[in-house]
Scaffold this motif. Structure first.
Motif, mmCIF file in Angstrom:
data_model
loop_
_atom_site.group_PDB
_atom_site.id
_atom_site.type_symbol
_atom_site.label_atom_id
_atom_site.label_comp_id
_atom_site.label_asym_id
_atom_site.label_seq_id
_atom_site.Cartn_x
_atom_site.Cartn_y
_atom_site.Cartn_z
ATOM 1 N N ALA A 103 0.896 -1.107 -0.270
ATOM 2 C CA ALA A 103 -0.183 -0.174 0.165
ATOM 3 C C ALA A 103 0.864 1.241 0.111
ATOM 4 O O ALA A 103 1.897 1.232 0.610
ATOM 5 N N LYS A 104 0.491 2.187 -0.795
ATOM 6 C CA LYS A 104 1.121 3.672 -0.765
ATOM 7 C C LYS A 104 1.264 4.272 0.731
ATOM 8 O O LYS A 104 0.445 4.075 1.447
ATOM 9 N N GLU A 105 2.222 4.824 1.103
ATOM 10 C CA GLU A 105 2.406 5.270 2.478
ATOM 11 C C GLU A 105 2.428 6.994 2.519
ATOM 12 O O GLU A 105 3.008 7.206 1.456
ATOM 13 N N GLN A 106 1.808 7.457 3.245
ATOM 14 C CA GLN A 106 1.764 9.064 3.218
ATOM 15 C C GLN A 106 2.042 9.476 4.651
ATOM 16 O O GLN A 106 1.537 9.118 5.549
ATOM 17 N N PHE A 107 3.190 10.507 4.964
ATOM 18 C CA PHE A 107 3.586 10.900 6.124
ATOM 19 C C PHE A 107 2.904 12.240 6.285
ATOM 20 O O PHE A 107 2.849 13.018 5.332
ATOM 21 N N VAL A 108 2.593 12.295 7.487
ATOM 22 C CA VAL A 108 2.090 13.909 7.934
ATOM 23 C C VAL A 108 2.756 14.372 9.219
ATOM 24 O O VAL A 108 3.339 13.688 9.672
ATOM 25 N N ASN A 109 2.691 15.832 9.081
ATOM 26 C CA ASN A 109 3.400 16.456 10.276
ATOM 27 C C ASN A 109 2.704 16.882 11.547
ATOM 28 O O ASN A 109 2.846 17.763 12.166
ATOM 29 N N PHE A 110 1.751 16.022 11.768
ATOM 30 C CA PHE A 110 0.941 16.141 12.883
ATOM 31 C C PHE A 110 0.456 14.732 13.498
ATOM 32 O O PHE A 110 0.486 13.701 12.680
ATOM 33 N N LYS A 111 0.154 14.797 14.713
ATOM 34 C CA LYS A 111 -0.325 13.421 15.502
ATOM 35 C C LYS A 111 -1.350 13.039 15.111
ATOM 36 O O LYS A 111 -2.406 13.867 15.141
ATOM 37 N N LEU A 112 -1.489 11.617 14.854
ATOM 38 C CA LEU A 112 -2.677 10.999 14.342
ATOM 39 C C LEU A 112 -3.182 10.339 15.663
ATOM 40 O O LEU A 112 -4.577 9.889 15.247
ATOM 41 N N GLY A 113 -2.915 10.188 16.758
ATOM 42 C CA GLY A 113 -3.538 9.473 17.726
ATOM 43 C C GLY A 113 -3.453 7.927 17.802
ATOM 44 O O GLY A 113 -3.227 7.668 16.487
ATOM 45 N N GLY A 114 -3.724 7.261 18.558
ATOM 46 C CA GLY A 114 -3.682 5.702 18.336
ATOM 47 C C GLY A 114 -2.174 5.164 18.534
ATOM 48 O O GLY A 114 -1.053 6.128 18.537
ATOM 49 N N HIS A 115 -1.945 3.808 18.690
ATOM 50 C CA HIS A 115 -0.676 3.299 18.787
ATOM 51 C C HIS A 115 0.069 3.518 17.702
ATOM 52 O O HIS A 115 -0.139 3.559 16.345
ATOM 53 N N GLY A 116 1.312 4.223 17.975
ATOM 54 C CA GLY A 116 2.403 4.433 16.997
ATOM 55 C C GLY A 116 2.137 5.802 16.000
ATOM 56 O O GLY A 116 2.782 6.049 15.126
#
Length: 632
Positions: A609-622
């Motif tokens: 799957a394609k991966e997308q990084f973001v510069n804010f917290k997503l919450g949840g494990h990791g």
């Protein structure tokens, strides 16, 4: 609409144009040239290559007639260019070995019989044979689809051939054609396609074009042409009578792609599309203050006007409704006016006790797990602390970042419009955020915990939606029992809630039931690599929550509570996919979304799957999530 089928290819106005690469006699009798043109047509994306079958002594008597586009007699030309039966079989087999359709035009009874022996899927009859009624009837007896060119003929002469085809119950198509080489643009006469349609409404129509380039073929699609035939060559420097009017490989590719694009663009009506919303946001004008306005002042043409962007609450169309009303607050210059700033339109503060919501009774009593007890306590505690605590401790993601997540996939963002549902909607943060979209009419926010609906959702809806709180319909209910009609919703959402389902397949089937065909269900959740062993899944579910977690969730510190008891489930990528398929969804896209951290940069998914990084917290494990885009 008229439609014919050649092999497995359906041809008609409902389908993309059928482009025929007409090699004809451009091979000049050279089998190597013929095979090369097949290769080049295939590389250009062609799905059909057509030749001409000439058995000269059955086609004509010796003569000295010289065609207008040649310098030698037709007898000499065809004698040189004719292929043997063995060569024609070789050509046909080579075309079909590449998955393309082979078509060929017979010019005599003998060549028609040869093609029939070869097992062609259909016949193409040229313009010169359109009024050769004995030959038309001979070919029609083979009971195979026929494409008939109509150059040098009028409606009356075409009617006779059409009557023959109808008598033999042969599926047929008519190609408008002008038999001039090349055809001047003002002699192409695309309007004749409409005349053919009026005279032969049961016929599939097309254009056999001898003008230079592809321009007229593009226009023909708009007039209803479903078949486009152009002479084709690998090299325009080759000799041959039809080479000057032929297109090359690059032009053939442009013709195929261009006519398919034009076909997609046909139809429709004049309305505002959901997809236009991003443009609306900057192109529309909204009512704004042009100077500071004191509380109690009257709105006039001097102190308010309409300006971009279109992100404000009151659009330019409602400007006249605001004039002569009073403001109930001080408004700085260059501020977008909202309804709450207008005194006579201001609303009373909504209290928790006044919060109205819908109850779906089915399945409510069956769900009394530790998860819901925990969320009852959590909702009660967070409601006392207010909106900020609810967002930070319940969903862990701010509304602005929720919008960014959904905008990562453009087709997802554009699909959010009309009437939708947020399953396991919790405090209503996701539903309220998306309900701000102008194209959203309403969102059912379905939550199983009563205290969350009664105490938290009013605070969240009021903060995010202000005077538009009614766009989110709070529902106390079980997402396995949606009290909605079949095929009634335009979209569905789920944020970190599907993994709480006690029966994931049942939940997915219920969502599929209420969605309109072709609409999207967007799930933002978590998924584990397929290589994750069962022992690791079991270990994760048996983790006992820490004292810190219990304290933050307003539980007694001596409470023993496992993740499994809290309603958690852990699914691998393939397990999600399997459930989607069984529920009747098509998985359109999988996007892994991660907060950009060194640890997350190291971890990779094994689902490709394609991966997308973001510069804010997503919450949840990791701080990792997976977006599944499903199509009903």
């Amino acid at each position: 609409m008229a439609e014919i089928r050649i092999a497995n290819r359906k041809i008609g106005e409902k389908h993309k144009p059928f482009v025929i690469a007409e090699v004809g006699i451009n091979h000049e009798g050279n089998i190597k040239k013929a095979l090369r043109m097949i290769d080049d047509a295939y590389k250009s994306g062609a799905e059909c290559v057509k030749f001409q079958s000439h058995i000269v002594d059955d086609e004509m008597i010796p003569n000295k007639v010289v065609p207008g586009n040649a310098t030698e007699t037709i007898w000499d030309m065809m004698t040189r260019c004719q292929l043997s039966e063995k060569e024609e079989i070789q050509v046909k087999e080579y075309v079909e070995s590449k998955g393309m359709l082979y078509l060929c035009t017979p010019f005599s009874r003998a060549s028609a019989d040869r093609l029939h022996r070869m097992g062609v899927k259909a016949f193409k009859i040229g313009s010169g044979e359109c009024n050769n009624y004995p030959l038309v009837e001979h070919i029609a007896k083979f009971k195979k689809p026929i494409i008939l060119s109509t150059g040098m003929n009028n409606i009356d002469s075409i009617k006779v051939s059409v009557k023959i085809l109808q008598n033999y119950k042969v599926p047929f198509a008519l190609l408008h054609c002008t038999s001039m080489y090349p055809t001047p643009y003002d002699r192409v006469r695309l309007g004749a396609l409409q005349e053919l349609k009026n005279a032969f409404p049961e016929a599939v129509l097309g254009l056999s074009d001898h003008s230079l380039g592809n321009y007229t073929c593009y226009g023909a699609v708009v007039y209803g042409a479903s078949i486009l035939e152009k002479h084709f060559t690998s090299n325009k420097r080759w000799k041959g009578s039809d080479i000057p009017i032929s297109i090359g490989p690059s032009e053939l590719r442009e013709l195929i792609e261009g006519t398919a694009a034009i076909h997609q663009a046909l139809g429709g009506n004049k309305c505002i599309l959901k997809d236009e919303k991003p443009t609306i946001d900057f192109a529309y004008a909204c009512v704004v203050s042009t100077e500071p306005i004191k509380k109690g002042a009257v709105f006039t043409k001097k102190n308010i006007w309409v300006k971009r962007p279109g992100t404000g609450e009151i659009k330019a169309k409602d400007y006249s409704k605001i004039l002569n009303k009073r403001t109930n607050v001080d408004i700085p210059a260059n501020t977008q006016i909202s309804w709450k700033m207008i005194a006579e339109n201001s609303q009373k503060e909504t209290t928790n006790s006044d919060h109205k919501y819908t109850v779906w009774e089915r399945g409510l009593s069956a769900l009394q797990s530790s998860q819901h007890i925990n969320n009852t306590i959590l909702a009660t505690g967070l409601a006392k602390l207010g909106y900020k605590a609810i967002v930070e401790k319940y969903i862990y993601v701010y509304p602005s970042n929720i919008t960014k997540i959904f905008k990562l996939v453009p087709e997802v963002w554009s699909a959010i419009g009309g009437v939708g549902i947020d399953l396991g909607g919790g405090v209503g943060c996701v539903a309220s955020t998306l309900a701000k979209k102008q194209l959203v009419n309403s969102i059912y926010c379905v939550e199983i915990v009563k205290e969350t609906v009664e105490l938290c959702q009013p605070l969240v809806k009021k903060r995010i939606l202000k005077n538009n709180q009614g766009k989110v319909i709070s529902v106390l209910g079980n997402f396995d029992f949606l009290e909605l009609e079949d095929n009634s919703l335009d979209f569905a959402l789920s944020w970190d809630s599907m993994h709480h389902s006690e029966n994931l397949l049942q939940t997915l089937k219920e969502v599929r039931r209420v969605l309109k065909p072709g609409s999207l269900f967007v799930i933002v959740d978590r998924a584990h690599n397929d290589a994750t062993p069962n022992s690791e899944i079991k270990r994760m579910l048996n983790i006992v929550y820490s004292k810190e977690f219990l304290k933050e969730n307003f539980r007694e510190e001596n409470t023993v509570l496992t993740r499994k008891e809290n309603g958690e489930h852990e699914y691998r990528f393939s397990e999600w996919k399997n459930c989607f398929s069984k529920a009747g969804f098509d998985l359109q896209r999988v996007l892994v979304i991660k907060t950009d951290t060194p640890e997350n940069r190291k971890i990779r998914n094994d689902y490709n799957a394609k991966e997308q990084f973001v510069n804010f917290k997503l919450g949840g494990h990791g701080h990792r999530k997976v977006m599944f885009v499903l199509k009903a």
